[in-house]
Design a protein around this motif. Structure first.
Motif, PDB file in Angstrom:
ATOM      1  N   UNK A 118      52.905  74.226  36.229  1.00  0.00           N
ATOM      2  CA  UNK A 118      52.174  74.900  35.162  1.00  0.00           C
ATOM      3  C   UNK A 118      50.751  74.367  35.103  1.00  0.00           C
ATOM      4  N   UNK A 119      49.783  75.249  34.992  1.00  0.00           N
ATOM      5  CA  UNK A 119      48.383  74.833  34.880  1.00  0.00           C
ATOM      6  C   UNK A 119      48.168  74.157  33.525  1.00  0.00           C
ATOM      7  N   UNK A 120      47.727  72.917  33.559  1.00  0.00           N
ATOM      8  CA  UNK A 120      47.577  72.141  32.336  1.00  0.00           C
ATOM      9  C   UNK A 120      46.260  71.373  32.357  1.00  0.00           C
ATOM     10  N   UNK A 121      45.765  71.039  31.178  1.00  0.00           N
ATOM     11  CA  UNK A 121      44.537  70.267  31.041  1.00  0.00           C
ATOM     12  C   UNK A 121      44.699  68.893  31.696  1.00  0.00           C
ATOM     13  N   UNK A 122      43.673  68.455  32.406  1.00  0.00           N
ATOM     14  CA  UNK A 122      43.719  67.168  33.067  1.00  0.00           C
ATOM     15  C   UNK A 122      43.741  66.021  32.073  1.00  0.00           C
ATOM     16  N   UNK A 123      44.261  64.876  32.499  1.00  0.00           N
ATOM     17  CA  UNK A 123      44.442  63.739  31.604  1.00  0.00           C
ATOM     18  C   UNK A 123      43.119  63.108  31.176  1.00  0.00           C
ATOM     19  N   UNK A 124      42.092  63.244  31.999  1.00  0.00           N
ATOM     20  CA  UNK A 124      40.808  62.598  31.694  1.00  0.00           C
ATOM     21  C   UNK A 124      39.650  63.586  31.627  1.00  0.00           C
ATOM     22  N   UNK A 126      39.822  67.022  31.223  1.00  0.00           N
ATOM     23  CA  UNK A 126      40.056  68.235  30.455  1.00  0.00           C
ATOM     24  C   UNK A 126      40.083  69.487  31.303  1.00  0.00           C
ATOM     25  N   UNK A 127      39.328  70.499  30.869  1.00  0.00           N
ATOM     26  CA  UNK A 127      39.278  71.776  31.582  1.00  0.00           C
ATOM     27  C   UNK A 127      38.243  71.777  32.701  1.00  0.00           C
ATOM     28  N   UNK A 128      38.003  70.604  33.254  1.00  0.00           N
ATOM     29  CA  UNK A 128      37.125  70.488  34.429  1.00  0.00           C
ATOM     30  C   UNK A 128      37.799  69.596  35.480  1.00  0.00           C
TER      31      UNK A 128
END
Length: 238
Positions: A118-124, A126-128
């Protein structure tokens, strides 16, 4: 899984063939699954199979094992001497992930999908957040030293190595601080604009370098979402 079927790479369609509608992105897709999209307005004939997940398009190399399609969407590619289940930018290509992935621009958002789930926000970041691979996949000397060490002035310190690894392809190493950390990572979370600092000496002296990567063994996938103010574009294809 929902699959929107379209032919790509086929040049013998007859005039009587039924046409189907495909779109430029997953931005307005309500049901996750396999779709075909045409993400480049200047080249609508370039059709890409993706997994739509939470409004993002998951770049899944396993949907194009021969990479004939993926090559149309990146600035360069290589598999390295070890062929460890991913393609990455050529060593003389210093593009960031955002520059490497041709459908992207400055407004594109990126997420990650561990195990291509599942596409999810990165841990550090975010949406980059995107995936790079470290140099054990492309350097002849694939036995690298840990890069996340306390001596920040050391030639062997690589801050990238302190980030989350979602595809461990080597052993963990205990640092002098007593923490276990990865050595070989096929998918380390970095920001989409992370610059490449590739030094040949790093490759031959057990140092580390990092390049944008796409997995075709479904251990880690980068996802992206373009900014489409007027909504996704639609195209008719046979």
């Amino acid at each position: 899984i929902i699959c929107i079927v379209a032919s790509w790479g086929i040049t013998h369609a007859q005039p009587s063939d039924e046409m189907v509608t495909i779109y430029s992105s997953c931005n307005e897709v309500k049901e996750n699954g396999l779709y075909y999209i045409a993400p480049m307005a200047d080249y609508p004939q370039r059709i890409l199979p993706v997994i739509c997940s939470n409004g993002y398009a998951m770049i899944d190399g396993s949907l194009d094992m021969d990479t004939n399609t993926l090559r149309q969407f990146i600035t360069s590619w290589d598999e390295g001497p070890w062929q460890l289940g991913r393609i990455f930018s050529r060593l003389d290509d210093l593009s960031t992930f955002r520059q490497w992935w041709l459908p992207a621009d400055k407004d594109t958002k990126f997420r990650v999908a561990k195990n291509c789930g599942t596409c999810a926000t990165g841990s550090r970041f975010g949406d980059n957040t995107v995936y790079y691979t470290d140099s054990h996949t492309f350097c002849v000397s694939k036995y690298m030293d840990p890069g996340c060490i306390s001596d920040k002035d050391s030639w062997y310190f690589h801050p990238e190595s302190c980030n989350q690894c979602d595809a461990l392809l080597g052993d963990l190493s205990t640092t002098e601080d007593g923490y276990d950390h990865w050595i070989n990572c096929g998918a380390v979370q970095l920001d989409a604009d992370h610059p490449i600092d590739h030094d040949h000496n790093q490759c031959v002296a057990k140092g580390l370098a990092f390049h944008p990567a796409i997995s075709y063994i479904r251990d880690a996938c980068t996802c992206y979402q373009p900014l489409e103010v007027d909504g996704p574009k639609s195209y008719q294809v046979p």
